[in-house]
Structure formats: C-alpha cells, structure tokens
Design a protein around this motif. Sequence first.
Motif, short mmCIF file in Angstrom:
data_model
loop_
_atom_site.label_atom_id
_atom_site.label_comp_id
_atom_site.label_asym_id
_atom_site.label_seq_id
_atom_site.Cartn_x
_atom_site.Cartn_y
_atom_site.Cartn_z
N ARG A 82 0.86 -1.20 0.00
CA ARG A 82 0.00 0.00 0.00
C ARG A 82 0.89 1.24 0.00
NH1 ARG A 82 -4.09 1.48 4.97
NH2 ARG A 82 -5.13 3.22 3.97
N LEU A 83 0.96 1.91 -1.14
CA LEU A 83 1.79 3.11 -1.26
C LEU A 83 0.95 4.32 -0.86
CD1 LEU A 83 3.15 0.96 -3.16
CD2 LEU A 83 3.96 2.88 -4.52
N GLU A 84 1.39 5.00 0.18
CA GLU A 84 0.64 6.16 0.65
C GLU A 84 1.53 7.40 0.60
OE1 GLU A 84 -2.12 5.07 4.21
OE2 GLU A 84 -0.31 3.86 4.37
N VAL A 85 1.08 8.39 -0.10
CA VAL A 85 1.81 9.65 -0.19
C VAL A 85 1.28 10.57 0.90
CG1 VAL A 85 2.29 11.67 -1.62
CG2 VAL A 85 2.18 9.40 -2.67
N ILE A 139 5.06 2.94 2.93
CA ILE A 139 4.62 1.63 2.43
C ILE A 139 4.57 0.71 3.63
CG2 ILE A 139 5.04 -0.27 0.83
CD1 ILE A 139 6.61 1.58 -0.92
N GLY A 140 3.38 0.30 4.01
CA GLY A 140 3.25 -0.48 5.25
C GLY A 140 3.74 0.37 6.41
N GLU A 141 4.70 -0.15 7.16
CA GLU A 141 5.23 0.60 8.29
C GLU A 141 6.50 1.37 7.92
OE1 GLU A 141 3.57 1.03 11.13
OE2 GLU A 141 2.06 -0.13 10.03
N GLU A 142 6.95 1.23 6.67
CA GLU A 142 8.22 1.85 6.28
C GLU A 142 8.00 3.22 5.65
OE1 GLU A 142 10.90 -0.77 4.15
OE2 GLU A 142 9.98 -2.47 5.18
N GLU A 153 10.99 3.08 -9.70
CA GLU A 153 11.39 1.81 -10.35
C GLU A 153 12.29 1.02 -9.41
OE1 GLU A 153 9.97 0.94 -12.94
OE2 GLU A 153 9.21 2.83 -13.76
N GLN A 154 13.24 1.71 -8.80
CA GLN A 154 14.17 1.05 -7.87
C GLN A 154 13.40 0.46 -6.68
OE1 GLN A 154 17.13 3.79 -6.53
NE2 GLN A 154 18.25 2.22 -5.37
N LEU A 155 12.44 1.23 -6.19
CA LEU A 155 11.64 0.76 -5.05
C LEU A 155 10.79 -0.46 -5.43
CD1 LEU A 155 10.69 1.17 -2.15
CD2 LEU A 155 8.98 2.75 -3.01
N LEU A 156 10.18 -0.41 -6.61
CA LEU A 156 9.37 -1.56 -7.05
C LEU A 156 10.24 -2.80 -7.20
CD1 LEU A 156 7.02 0.08 -9.72
CD2 LEU A 156 6.50 -0.48 -7.34
#
Length: 168
Positions: A82-85, A139-142, A153-156
């Motif tokens: 879950r990507l949260e901005v 993303i999650g707890e991070e 791209e690097q993160l994915l």
Amino acid sequence: MTTETSILEGELQARLQPIVERYRGKRGAVIPVLQEIQGVLGYLPRKALIFVATELSIPLAEIYSVVSFYSQFSTVPVGRHRLEVCTGTACYVKGSHQLLEELGEKLNLEPGQVSPDGRLSLATTRCVGACSMAPVLKIGEELYGEFTADKIEQLLGSLARREEADRE
Ligand code: FES
C-alpha cells in the motif's frame, strides 16, 4: 437478524460474526474489532462497518470517526503493498501532490485504486510524523523520505525481490 446486518452475505457474515462475538459487551472494542476485520477482508467495506455498528450497538458515525482518525484503516481495497503519499502540510509544501500525480501516472493508478494483480495500491495519508524528510512515501510501516517519482522503479524492484525472498 436485523435488516442492517442482513446486508452481509452468508459467507461474509460467517467470517465476521465470530469476531464481533468475542468483543460483545467489552469496552474499547471498536479498534480491535476493526483491526481483526481488516485483517480478514484486507479493508473495511461500508457493509462491514454497518454490521459492527449494529451488532455492538455503537453509532455508525463513531465507527467512521475511528476509521478516519487512524491511518491503519482503509475503507477501500488495498494492494499487498500500500503506497501512501503523505499530504500533510510539510509534504504538501515539498510537492507531495506532484509526487502523487507522477506515481499515479507511472503505476497507472488513481488514489484509492488497486493494481489488477492486487500487488500495489495508491493512497494519500495525513502527516506521518517525519516532516523533516518531506515529501514522504509510506509503504506499510516503512517510510521513504525525500521521495521522488524517479525512485519508484528502484523501489518496485526491491519490493519484488522481497516478495521473491518471502516465497522461498
Ligand atoms: S507532513 Fe508529511 S510527514 Fe509530516
């Protein structure tokens, strides 16, 4: 069964009923009940919230205020990642809205949507308490600070490697 609870289909009710039974009559039940239901369903659909309100005799408005206060809860389906901005003030000033737009374009997702394979979802969140690192992607707890869309791209790639490692 009341009319309100009957909006749940048999299978869904069978999954949620044992959860509400464990908390019936207990104080402070709302958060743990919602956490468990979200654990089962992956998110909190409106009909599940109505079910909880009716079964535990808690005003629906009170349940919604809990759901909207805690960022851990989601009323829309979420992906495995879950990507949260963050759209809090500091992140907003540092361009979080542009980040959200760029991520949406790269991932082909609108905020609130899940990718067809169920891996990714995009959302916004309120301040996550890391304003000095704005703009922040959670993303999650991070937390990923000073995040820009060209890092996606690097993160994915790292999320995919992590999934692979989890499968082994
Ligand atoms: S405003 Fe984004 S972390 Fe505080």
